[in-house]
Design a protein around this motif. Structure first.
Motif: not given
Length: 171
Positions: A15, A36, A39-40, A43-44, A46, A48, A50, A83
Motif C-alpha cells: 500500500q 466507517s 472510510r466511505t 473512498a469517494k 479514491g 483508502e 487502514q 487517491g
C-alpha cells in the motif's frame, strides 16, 4: 515472524509503495460508525483508510524506503492513502478531525515522496484543491479577455447612442 504478521507487513508495504501520498494519524475514542463514515468519505476521493500496528508500520515503511520513528507515533495508528488528489484527502482528514472533536489527530504524512510533520500537512490541507486551482487559473486567463470584449462593446455601442441622442436633440 508469524505468517499472518508477514502477510500484514507485505500488505502495508504494498500500500505504501502503491500510494505515494499518505497521512499518518492517531485515533482514540472514535466509534466504529464514525470510522466507517470516514472510510466511505475517503473512498469517494479514491483513497483508502487502514488501521495498523505501529511495529508493522515501521517495518513496512522501512521496507518501502520510508523512515519513520517509533517515538513520534503515540497511541493507535492509522493511515489514509490518497487517491487522485492528496490535498483533498488531507482536507477530508482534518475536517473529520474537527467533526469528531480531535478524536483523530494527524501526526504527519508523505506527499510527493517527501515526509512532512503534522503542522506542514495541515498547512497543505489549507491550499486550494486541484479543481479550485484550475478554476482560478482559467479565471486569471479569462479576465483580460472579458475586459477587452467589454471595452470593444462599449466603443461599438457608444456610436449608435450618440447618433440617437443627436437625433432626439434635433427633433
Amino acid at each position: 515472524m508469524r505468517p499472518e504478521k508477514q502477510l500484514l507487513l507485505d500488505e502495508v508495504k504494498e500500500q505504501i509503495s502503491e500510494y505515494s501520498d499518505f497521512a499518518i494519524f492517531q485515533y482514540s475514542g472514535v466509534s466504529a460508525n464514525k470510522i466507517s463514515d470516514f472510510r466511505t468519505e475517503i473512498a469517494k476521493l479514491g483513497g483508502e483508510v487502514q488501521m495498523v500496528r505501529k511495529r508493522i508500520l515501521i517495518k513496512a515503511a522501512a521496507a518501502a524506503g520510508v523512515e519513520l520513528d517509533l517515538a513520534t507515533l503515540p497511541g493507535h495508528i492509522g493511515l489514509v492513502y490518497s487517491g487522485e488528489d492528496a490535498v483533498e484527502m488531507t482536507k477530508a482528514v482534518f475536517q473529520f478531525s474537527k467533526d469528531t472533536d480531535k478524536a483523530l489527530q494527524v501526526l504527519g504524512g508523505q506527499l510527493d515522496g517527501q515526509l512532512y510533520n503534522a503542522a506542514d500537512v495541515e498547512t497543505l490541507s489549507k491550499l486550494p484543491g486541484r479543481d479550485e486551482m484550475r478554476a482560478q487559473l482559467l479565471g486569471l486567463f479569462e479576465a483580460p479577455m472579458s475586459q477587452m470584449v467589454s471595452v470593444v462593446n462599449a466603443l461599438l455601442t457608444s456610436v449608435p447612442y450618440c447618433l440617437e441622442n443627436k437625433c432626439k436633440e434635433e427633433s
